[in-house]
Design a protein around this motif. Structure first.
Motif, short mmCIF file in Angstrom:
data_model
loop_
_atom_site.label_atom_id
_atom_site.label_comp_id
_atom_site.label_asym_id
_atom_site.label_seq_id
_atom_site.Cartn_x
_atom_site.Cartn_y
_atom_site.Cartn_z
N UNK B 70 6.30 2.04 -25.69
CA UNK B 70 6.73 2.98 -26.62
C UNK B 70 5.64 2.99 -27.85
N UNK B 71 4.74 1.95 -28.00
CA UNK B 71 3.72 2.06 -29.08
C UNK B 71 2.89 0.79 -28.99
N UNK B 72 1.84 0.74 -29.64
CA UNK B 72 1.10 -0.32 -29.70
C UNK B 72 0.58 -0.83 -31.13
N UNK B 73 0.01 -1.95 -31.35
CA UNK B 73 -0.17 -2.43 -32.66
C UNK B 73 -1.33 -3.75 -32.59
N UNK B 74 -1.71 -3.94 -33.35
CA UNK B 74 -2.78 -5.11 -33.60
C UNK B 74 -1.89 -6.09 -34.32
N UNK B 75 -1.55 -7.47 -33.73
CA UNK B 75 -1.00 -8.55 -34.51
C UNK B 75 -1.22 -9.56 -33.59
N UNK B 76 -0.88 -10.88 -34.16
CA UNK B 76 -1.05 -12.12 -33.66
C UNK B 76 -2.38 -12.19 -32.85
N UNK B 77 -3.28 -11.70 -33.38
CA UNK B 77 -4.80 -11.87 -32.83
C UNK B 77 -4.89 -11.08 -31.57
N UNK B 105 11.01 4.05 -40.56
CA UNK B 105 9.69 3.78 -39.61
C UNK B 105 8.64 3.04 -40.59
N UNK B 106 7.79 2.22 -40.04
CA UNK B 106 6.60 1.73 -40.67
C UNK B 106 5.56 2.95 -40.56
N UNK B 107 5.12 3.60 -41.97
CA UNK B 107 4.28 4.67 -41.72
C UNK B 107 2.95 4.45 -42.23
N UNK B 115 0.83 -1.70 -44.17
CA UNK B 115 0.69 -2.90 -44.61
C UNK B 115 1.58 -4.14 -43.87
N UNK B 116 2.70 -3.69 -43.65
CA UNK B 116 3.46 -4.68 -42.69
C UNK B 116 4.10 -3.67 -41.77
N UNK B 117 4.63 -4.45 -40.58
CA UNK B 117 5.38 -3.68 -39.67
C UNK B 117 6.50 -4.91 -39.26
N UNK B 118 7.68 -4.36 -39.51
CA UNK B 118 8.83 -5.33 -39.00
C UNK B 118 9.39 -5.02 -37.71
N UNK B 119 9.82 -6.08 -36.96
CA UNK B 119 10.20 -5.83 -35.57
C UNK B 119 11.28 -4.70 -35.33
N UNK B 157 13.54 12.38 -32.24
CA UNK B 157 12.55 12.14 -31.22
C UNK B 157 11.03 12.26 -31.93
N UNK B 158 10.39 11.06 -31.27
CA UNK B 158 9.03 10.65 -31.63
C UNK B 158 8.19 10.50 -30.11
N UNK B 159 6.96 11.03 -30.19
CA UNK B 159 6.23 10.62 -29.17
C UNK B 159 5.37 9.25 -29.28
N UNK B 160 4.85 8.54 -28.08
CA UNK B 160 4.23 7.28 -28.13
C UNK B 160 3.32 7.34 -29.54
N UNK B 161 3.08 6.46 -30.02
CA UNK B 161 2.04 6.34 -31.16
C UNK B 161 1.92 4.81 -31.41
N UNK B 162 0.66 4.93 -32.34
CA UNK B 162 -0.01 3.65 -32.61
C UNK B 162 0.51 3.21 -33.98
N UNK B 163 1.09 2.23 -34.10
CA UNK B 163 1.87 1.59 -35.18
C UNK B 163 0.68 0.93 -36.33
N UNK B 164 -0.22 0.64 -35.94
CA UNK B 164 -1.08 -0.11 -36.97
C UNK B 164 -2.46 0.41 -36.91
#
Lengths: 64, 164
Positions: B70-77, B105-107, B115-119, B157-164
């Motif tokens: 459902x999404x992807x982001x950069x985290x945990x190296x 949502x984290x926008x 800046x931050x994204x909570x699970x 409804x929201x499509x797949x997106x990049x969170x970071x």
């Protein structure tokens, strides 16, 4: 591993919160199994031992 | 979310973060083998991420009804691929579970990541994505039980997106 380690109990914890306590062989085996089965992670015996703690050392407050 | 930094942890350049979701009568709950929390799975170099996650979920929890990235982001190296795994109530079987609360949502800004994204925000987006699929994707619409689609109707409804 020396003979004294056979008598000591080891606690290993996964970052997810799962943990196990037992003799060194049981703890290493259970932790490797948890990592592989639940997290698709290939952990080695050294990986487990590096992050585990000897309970006696914890109880005495000394180094692991 | 409680993680234990002194514990054995997964690593690798690509990791999966699975949210196991089930319908408890009239509301959605988060569960999983790691409790009501994100479930991290290491992804190897060759196995397709979806196949790897499906295999692990099936082996540990049981066969999911639906599984979607459902999404992807950069985290945990790493690059973290988020998945929503829909399971039937019978598979919860003693696993810790907790109701999923709604959250903002984290926008991103126009050109920068949040800046931050909570699970919880990742879960919110994942369920909005499922709500979108329930309208847009015939397989999802036909697979989700009617009561699931009723609950998802409350999500925008929201499509797949990049969170970071």
């Amino acid at each position: 591993m020396n003979e004294a380690d056979d008598q000591r109990r080891l606690r290993a914890r996964c970052a997810c919160g799962w943990e196990t306590v037992g003799d060194v062989e049981a703890t290493v085996a259970a932790t490797i199994d948890h990592g592989q089965r639940v997290h698709n992670m290939t952990a080695t015996r050294d990986d487990v031992l590096a992050s585990a703690e000897w309970l006696e050392a914890v109880e005495k407050g000394g180094p692991a | 979310m409680t993680r234990f930094p002194d514990g054995l942890d997964i690593s690798g350049p690509v990791q999966a973060e699975v949210f196991v979701v089930w319908l408890n009568t009239d509301h959605l709950e988060l569960t999983g083998p790691c409790g009501a929390a994100p479930w991290l799975i290491e992804l190897g170099e060759t196995e397709h991420p979806l196949a790897a996650v499906e295999r692990v979920v099936r082996d540990v929890v049981g066969p999911p009804l639906l599984l979607h990235s459902t999404s992807w982001r950069r985290d945990r190296a790493s690059v973290i691929l988020s998945f929503v795994a829909v399971i039937e109530a019978g598979l919860v079987d003693g696993m810790e579970s907790a109701p999923i609360d709604r959250t903002e949502l984290a926008r991103s800004s126009a050109t920068a990541a949040p800046v931050t994204i909570d699970y919880r925000q990742v879960v919110e987006h994942g369920l909005r994505h499922m709500a979108w699929l329930a309208h847009d994707d015939r397989v999802v619409a036909e697979t989700l039980p009617d009561d699931w689609r009723t609950v998802l109707a409350a999500y925008v409804p929201e499509p797949f997106r990049h969170l970071d």
